[in-house]
Design a protein around this motif. Sequence first.
Motif, PDB file in Angstrom:
ATOM      1  N   GLN A   4       0.453  -1.335   0.039  1.00 20.23           N
ATOM      2  CA  GLN A   4      -0.103   0.062   0.202  1.00 20.23           C
ATOM      3  C   GLN A   4       0.692   1.489   0.055  1.00 20.23           C
ATOM      4  OE1 GLN A   4      -3.199   0.166   3.319  1.00 20.23           O
ATOM      5  NE2 GLN A   4      -3.575   1.863   2.234  1.00 20.23           N
ATOM      6  N   LEU A   5       1.885   0.843   0.826  1.00 18.80           N
ATOM      7  CA  LEU A   5       2.797   2.535   0.773  1.00 18.80           C
ATOM      8  C   LEU A   5       3.292   2.731  -0.700  1.00 18.80           C
ATOM      9  CD1 LEU A   5       4.242   4.954   2.288  1.00 18.80           C
ATOM     10  CD2 LEU A   5       6.056   2.964   2.326  1.00 18.80           C
ATOM     11  N   CYS A  11       1.691   6.717  -6.844  1.00 22.89           N
ATOM     12  CA  CYS A  11       1.052   7.477  -7.562  1.00 22.89           C
ATOM     13  C   CYS A  11       0.856   9.061  -7.180  1.00 22.89           C
ATOM     14  CB  CYS A  11      -0.710   7.734  -6.191  1.00 22.89           C
ATOM     15  SG  CYS A  11      -1.457   6.327  -6.515  1.00 22.89           S
ATOM     16  N   PHE A  12       1.971   9.666  -5.548  1.00 19.04           N
ATOM     17  CA  PHE A  12       2.855  10.634  -5.742  1.00 19.04           C
ATOM     18  C   PHE A  12       3.323  11.222  -6.867  1.00 19.04           C
ATOM     19  CE2 PHE A  12       6.687  13.183  -4.966  1.00 19.04           C
ATOM     20  CZ  PHE A  12       6.119  14.113  -3.212  1.00 19.04           C
ATOM     21  N   PHE A  13       4.388  10.298  -7.508  1.00 23.46           N
ATOM     22  CA  PHE A  13       5.492  10.585  -8.818  1.00 23.46           C
ATOM     23  C   PHE A  13       3.992  10.707  -9.549  1.00 23.46           C
ATOM     24  CE2 PHE A  13       8.802   8.552  -6.487  1.00 23.46           C
ATOM     25  CZ  PHE A  13       9.459  10.292  -6.376  1.00 23.46           C
ATOM     26  N   VAL A 188      -5.350  -0.925  -2.076  1.00 24.58           N
ATOM     27  CA  VAL A 188      -4.229  -0.680  -2.767  1.00 24.58           C
ATOM     28  C   VAL A 188      -5.555  -0.418  -3.103  1.00 24.58           C
ATOM     29  CG1 VAL A 188      -3.438  -1.378  -4.143  1.00 24.58           C
ATOM     30  CG2 VAL A 188      -2.768  -1.720  -2.078  1.00 24.58           C
ATOM     31  N   ALA A 189      -6.556  -1.050  -4.172  1.00 21.47           N
ATOM     32  CA  ALA A 189      -7.740  -0.462  -4.775  1.00 21.47           C
ATOM     33  C   ALA A 189      -8.482   0.506  -5.001  1.00 21.47           C
ATOM     34  CB  ALA A 189      -8.778  -1.835  -4.574  1.00 21.47           C
ATOM     35  N   THR A 190      -8.528   0.901  -3.498  1.00 24.47           N
ATOM     36  CA  THR A 190      -9.431   2.022  -3.806  1.00 24.47           C
ATOM     37  C   THR A 190      -8.281   3.811  -4.051  1.00 24.47           C
ATOM     38  OG1 THR A 190      -9.364   2.192  -1.574  1.00 24.47           O
ATOM     39  CG2 THR A 190     -11.286   1.290  -1.782  1.00 24.47           C
ATOM     40  N   THR A 191      -6.749   3.347  -3.477  1.00 23.12           N
ATOM     41  CA  THR A 191      -6.331   4.355  -3.559  1.00 23.12           C
ATOM     42  C   THR A 191      -5.834   4.466  -5.454  1.00 23.12           C
ATOM     43  OG1 THR A 191      -4.516   3.465  -2.137  1.00 23.12           O
ATOM     44  CG2 THR A 191      -4.180   4.841  -3.339  1.00 23.12           C
ATOM     45  N   ILE A 192      -5.402   3.729  -5.764  1.00 23.36           N
ATOM     46  CA  ILE A 192      -5.692   3.377  -7.016  1.00 23.36           C
ATOM     47  C   ILE A 192      -6.236   3.528  -8.071  1.00 23.36           C
ATOM     48  CG2 ILE A 192      -5.322   1.384  -9.471  1.00 23.36           C
ATOM     49  CD1 ILE A 192      -3.579  -0.260  -7.872  1.00 23.36           C
ATOM     50  N   GLN A 193      -8.042   3.375  -7.388  1.00 22.30           N
ATOM     51  CA  GLN A 193      -8.760   4.024  -8.646  1.00 22.30           C
ATOM     52  C   GLN A 193      -9.634   5.192  -8.408  1.00 22.30           C
ATOM     53  OE1 GLN A 193     -13.014   2.160  -6.520  1.00 22.30           O
ATOM     54  NE2 GLN A 193     -14.155   3.048  -8.554  1.00 22.30           N
ATOM     55  N   GLY A 241      -1.608  12.523   3.786  1.00 22.93           N
ATOM     56  CA  GLY A 241      -2.796  12.060   4.053  1.00 22.93           C
ATOM     57  C   GLY A 241      -2.023  10.478   4.805  1.00 22.93           C
ATOM     58  N   LEU A 242      -0.928  10.135   4.298  1.00 22.08           N
ATOM     59  CA  LEU A 242      -0.320   9.334   5.338  1.00 22.08           C
ATOM     60  C   LEU A 242       0.381   9.760   6.561  1.00 22.08           C
ATOM     61  CD1 LEU A 242       2.679   8.579   2.288  1.00 22.08           C
ATOM     62  CD2 LEU A 242       0.669   6.551   2.623  1.00 22.08           C
ATOM     63  N   ALA A 243       0.414  10.929   7.069  1.00 18.23           N
ATOM     64  CA  ALA A 243       1.162  11.311   7.711  1.00 18.23           C
ATOM     65  C   ALA A 243       0.005  11.117   8.660  1.00 18.23           C
ATOM     66  CB  ALA A 243       1.790  12.816   8.162  1.00 18.23           C
ATOM     67  N   VAL A 244      -1.130  11.212   8.925  1.00 20.14           N
ATOM     68  CA  VAL A 244      -2.386  11.445   9.295  1.00 20.14           C
ATOM     69  C   VAL A 244      -3.004   9.964   9.724  1.00 20.14           C
ATOM     70  CG1 VAL A 244      -5.267  12.061   9.078  1.00 20.14           C
ATOM     71  CG2 VAL A 244      -3.745  13.584   8.351  1.00 20.14           C
ATOM     72  N   THR A 245      -2.819   9.070   8.299  1.00 24.15           N
ATOM     73  CA  THR A 245      -3.515   7.800   8.746  1.00 24.15           C
ATOM     74  C   THR A 245      -2.124   7.460   9.836  1.00 24.15           C
ATOM     75  OG1 THR A 245      -1.877   7.598   7.516  1.00 24.15           O
ATOM     76  CG2 THR A 245      -3.743   7.632   6.589  1.00 24.15           C
ATOM     77  N   GLN A 246      -1.012   7.600  10.165  1.00 23.53           N
ATOM     78  CA  GLN A 246      -0.405   8.068  11.635  1.00 23.53           C
ATOM     79  C   GLN A 246      -0.372   8.222  12.503  1.00 23.53           C
ATOM     80  OE1 GLN A 246       2.113   4.809  10.639  1.00 23.53           O
ATOM     81  NE2 GLN A 246       1.645   5.729   8.312  1.00 23.53           N
TER      82      GLN A 246
END
Length: 308
Positions: A4-5, A11-13, A188-193, A241-246
């Motif tokens: 997932q990371l 997605c970032f790039f 992963v699926a929802t991230t890509i979508q 968003g990644l920071a918030v999830t942590q």
Amino acid sequence: MEPQLGVKIGCFFALLILTLVCGLIPICFKWFQIDAATGRHRRVLSLLGCTSAGVFLGAGLMHMTAEALEGIDSEIQKFKMQNRTEREGNASDDVDSAQMEYPFGELIISLGFFFVFFLESLALQCCPGAAGGTTVQEELGGTHVLELHSHGPPPSPSKGPLRALVLLLSLSFHSVFEGLAVGLQPTVATTIQLCLAVLAHKVLVVFGVGLRLVRIGTRSRWAMLSILSLALMSPMGLVLGLAVTQGDSKAGQGLSQAALQGVAAGTFLYVTFLEILPRELAGPEAPLAKWGCVAAGFAFMAFIALWA
């Protein structure tokens, strides 16, 4: 590295590179400069500008406004449920329910609209020559040139630099929330979508921004810096968003984010309706073709809204 990371780094790039390339295309190629275009070339650029206006219209109504209203309504419903649990059986529930029916989302978006209206009016009041003291040339029909001076009421007034700045700020703010949504996805699926849906409309919007900067005569260096800053916003939101999830989100943070997103939507609608659409539709040539291009741009954004 977790899958997932890794997907979110990809997605970032993707958000950074694709939006940057699409935004720089109108700036780096002289073919998109309408001032030097004549005949058929000029008409194609005019229709392309109308298509980008339709994209902006669709982005404002089908994405920014819709997402802001949904976010504000969701946060108000959460607040309503909290009050209901705290005051269970209290007679004031009926009053609270009546208050919650008020269209707060529409009000916040309208405040964003009038905020930019006020700033622009204030700038014109303090510096009258900023918008009307210089000559504005509008090309009509490819051959006839109408010169607009400050002593005459222009049919489509232009405060290009200020409205371009407002456009960039509102889009940048919205892009941060788009990236934030991608970074907060749990699978992963929802991230890509969601990333694909964001890219599908973001590349068109950024292309339209680059085209708009070229049309108002922005210097290439500043135009490139503007596109670069705009392209960085979504990746920045993804990192947030990644920071918030942590960590744990603070109470009331969702409501403040939704309110700020509503203000950004209002500012974007102001620029779309008072700057972009009037400029693209000012010329009398091919009105039906222009309508078709605006409608096509809007329809494409409305189609993307099925997934975004």
